[in-house]
Motif scaffolding. Sequence first.
Motif, PDB file in Angstrom:
ATOM      1  N   ASP A  45       0.830  -1.199   0.000  1.00  0.00           N
ATOM      2  CA  ASP A  45       0.000   0.000   0.000  1.00  0.00           C
ATOM      3  C   ASP A  45       0.868   1.253   0.000  1.00  0.00           C
ATOM      4  O   ASP A  45       1.915   1.267   0.636  1.00  0.00           O
ATOM      5  N   PRO A  46       0.412   2.301  -0.671  1.00  0.00           N
ATOM      6  CA  PRO A  46       1.175   3.553  -0.628  1.00  0.00           C
ATOM      7  C   PRO A  46       1.023   4.241   0.733  1.00  0.00           C
ATOM      8  O   PRO A  46       0.092   3.963   1.482  1.00  0.00           O
ATOM      9  N   HIS A  47       1.973   5.146   1.023  1.00  0.00           N
ATOM     10  CA  HIS A  47       1.871   5.980   2.229  1.00  0.00           C
ATOM     11  C   HIS A  47       0.652   6.887   2.127  1.00  0.00           C
ATOM     12  O   HIS A  47      -0.046   7.115   3.106  1.00  0.00           O
ATOM     13  N   ARG A  48       0.460   7.446   0.941  1.00  0.00           N
ATOM     14  CA  ARG A  48      -0.633   8.400   0.740  1.00  0.00           C
ATOM     15  C   ARG A  48      -0.950   8.534  -0.742  1.00  0.00           C
ATOM     16  O   ARG A  48      -0.129   8.231  -1.598  1.00  0.00           O
ATOM     17  N   VAL A  49      -2.168   9.023  -1.015  1.00  0.00           N
ATOM     18  CA  VAL A  49      -2.643   9.237  -2.383  1.00  0.00           C
ATOM     19  C   VAL A  49      -3.272  10.618  -2.420  1.00  0.00           C
ATOM     20  O   VAL A  49      -4.028  10.982  -1.509  1.00  0.00           O
ATOM     21  N   GLY A  50      -2.968  11.406  -3.438  1.00  0.00           N
ATOM     22  CA  GLY A  50      -3.517  12.749  -3.491  1.00  0.00           C
ATOM     23  C   GLY A  50      -3.706  13.283  -4.889  1.00  0.00           C
ATOM     24  O   GLY A  50      -3.306  12.661  -5.878  1.00  0.00           O
ATOM     25  N   LEU A  51      -4.329  14.438  -4.937  1.00  0.00           N
ATOM     26  CA  LEU A  51      -4.486  15.215  -6.163  1.00  0.00           C
ATOM     27  C   LEU A  51      -3.847  16.573  -5.932  1.00  0.00           C
ATOM     28  O   LEU A  51      -3.953  17.123  -4.839  1.00  0.00           O
ATOM     29  N   CYS A  52      -3.204  17.106  -6.961  1.00  0.00           N
ATOM     30  CA  CYS A  52      -2.623  18.441  -6.849  1.00  0.00           C
ATOM     31  C   CYS A  52      -3.091  19.289  -8.017  1.00  0.00           C
ATOM     32  O   CYS A  52      -3.075  18.844  -9.166  1.00  0.00           O
ATOM     33  N   HIS A  53      -3.514  20.506  -7.698  1.00  0.00           N
ATOM     34  CA  HIS A  53      -4.003  21.451  -8.699  1.00  0.00           C
ATOM     35  C   HIS A  53      -3.023  22.607  -8.914  1.00  0.00           C
ATOM     36  O   HIS A  53      -3.374  23.601  -9.565  1.00  0.00           O
ATOM     37  N   CYS A  54      -1.797  22.504  -8.398  1.00  0.00           N
ATOM     38  CA  CYS A  54      -0.842  23.616  -8.512  1.00  0.00           C
ATOM     39  C   CYS A  54      -0.401  23.823  -9.959  1.00  0.00           C
ATOM     40  O   CYS A  54      -0.575  22.956 -10.818  1.00  0.00           O
ATOM     41  N   LYS A  55       0.175  24.970 -10.214  1.00  0.00           N
ATOM     42  CA  LYS A  55       0.612  25.316 -11.560  1.00  0.00           C
ATOM     43  C   LYS A  55       1.640  24.332 -12.107  1.00  0.00           C
ATOM     44  O   LYS A  55       1.535  23.898 -13.261  1.00  0.00           O
ATOM     45  N   ASP A  56       2.619  23.961 -11.292  1.00  0.00           N
ATOM     46  CA  ASP A  56       3.649  23.027 -11.761  1.00  0.00           C
ATOM     47  C   ASP A  56       3.036  21.695 -12.191  1.00  0.00           C
ATOM     48  O   ASP A  56       3.379  21.154 -13.242  1.00  0.00           O
ATOM     49  N   CYS A  57       2.150  21.156 -11.380  1.00  0.00           N
ATOM     50  CA  CYS A  57       1.523  19.869 -11.714  1.00  0.00           C
ATOM     51  C   CYS A  57       0.633  19.990 -12.945  1.00  0.00           C
ATOM     52  O   CYS A  57       0.586  19.081 -13.781  1.00  0.00           O
ATOM     53  N   ARG A  58      -0.070  21.094 -13.074  1.00  0.00           N
ATOM     54  CA  ARG A  58      -0.905  21.297 -14.256  1.00  0.00           C
ATOM     55  C   ARG A  58      -0.034  21.369 -15.510  1.00  0.00           C
ATOM     56  O   ARG A  58      -0.337  20.756 -16.533  1.00  0.00           O
ATOM     57  N   LYS A  59       1.063  22.109 -15.433  1.00  0.00           N
ATOM     58  CA  LYS A  59       1.954  22.265 -16.589  1.00  0.00           C
ATOM     59  C   LYS A  59       2.624  20.953 -16.978  1.00  0.00           C
ATOM     60  O   LYS A  59       2.704  20.613 -18.156  1.00  0.00           O
TER      61      LYS A  59
END
Length: 159
Positions: free
Chosen positions: A22-36
Motif C-alpha cells: 500500500d502507498p503511504h498516501r494518495v492525493g491530487l494536486c491542482h498547482c501550476k507546476d503539476c498542471r503544466k
Amino acid sequence: MPEIARTGSCLCGGVQFRVAGDPHRVGLCHCKDCRKTSGSAFHAYAVWPLQAFETSGITSTYGARSFCPTCGSRVPFVGEEEVEVTIGSLDVAPTEGLVPEYELWIGRRETWLQALPAARQFEHDRGGVDSVAGDEIDPGAAAEVGLDRIAGGPKSERR
C-alpha cells in the motif's frame, strides 16, 4: 492475504516499474507546476516507500519531475526515502484501492471540478494549519511520515 503489486511504464515501454504494498498516501494536486507537467487540470499520484519500488530503463529529471527521454512520459520521481508515482502511468485501470485522501492547491482547482467528498482540502501544500478545515498536524506525527521536511524540500516531500 498476498501483498498487492502494481506495475507501470512510460508510453513507449522504455521505462518500467513495480511498486508493492500500500502507498503511504494518495492525493491530487491542482498547482501550476503539476498542471503544466501533466498537461491536465490536476495531477493524481500515490507515494510509496522507496524500498517498495523497482525500476528499469533510463530516465531524465527536471526539477522534481522524472520522465522518459524517448517518449517524454512522466515516470516515478525517486526521492531519498519515497517514490511518487503518477497514477495514470500504472498499467491497470481503474486503479482499485488508490483513492485520493487529500487535494492540494484547491484555489487553482477548475470551477467545473468538485471537491472529493472524503478528501482533506489544502489551500497549498500539506502541513501546518494549511488545510481548509484548519486542522493542525501534530509535529511528532509529522516527523514520522516525513512532513517535517515541508519547507524547502522537493515538491514530492511537500505532498
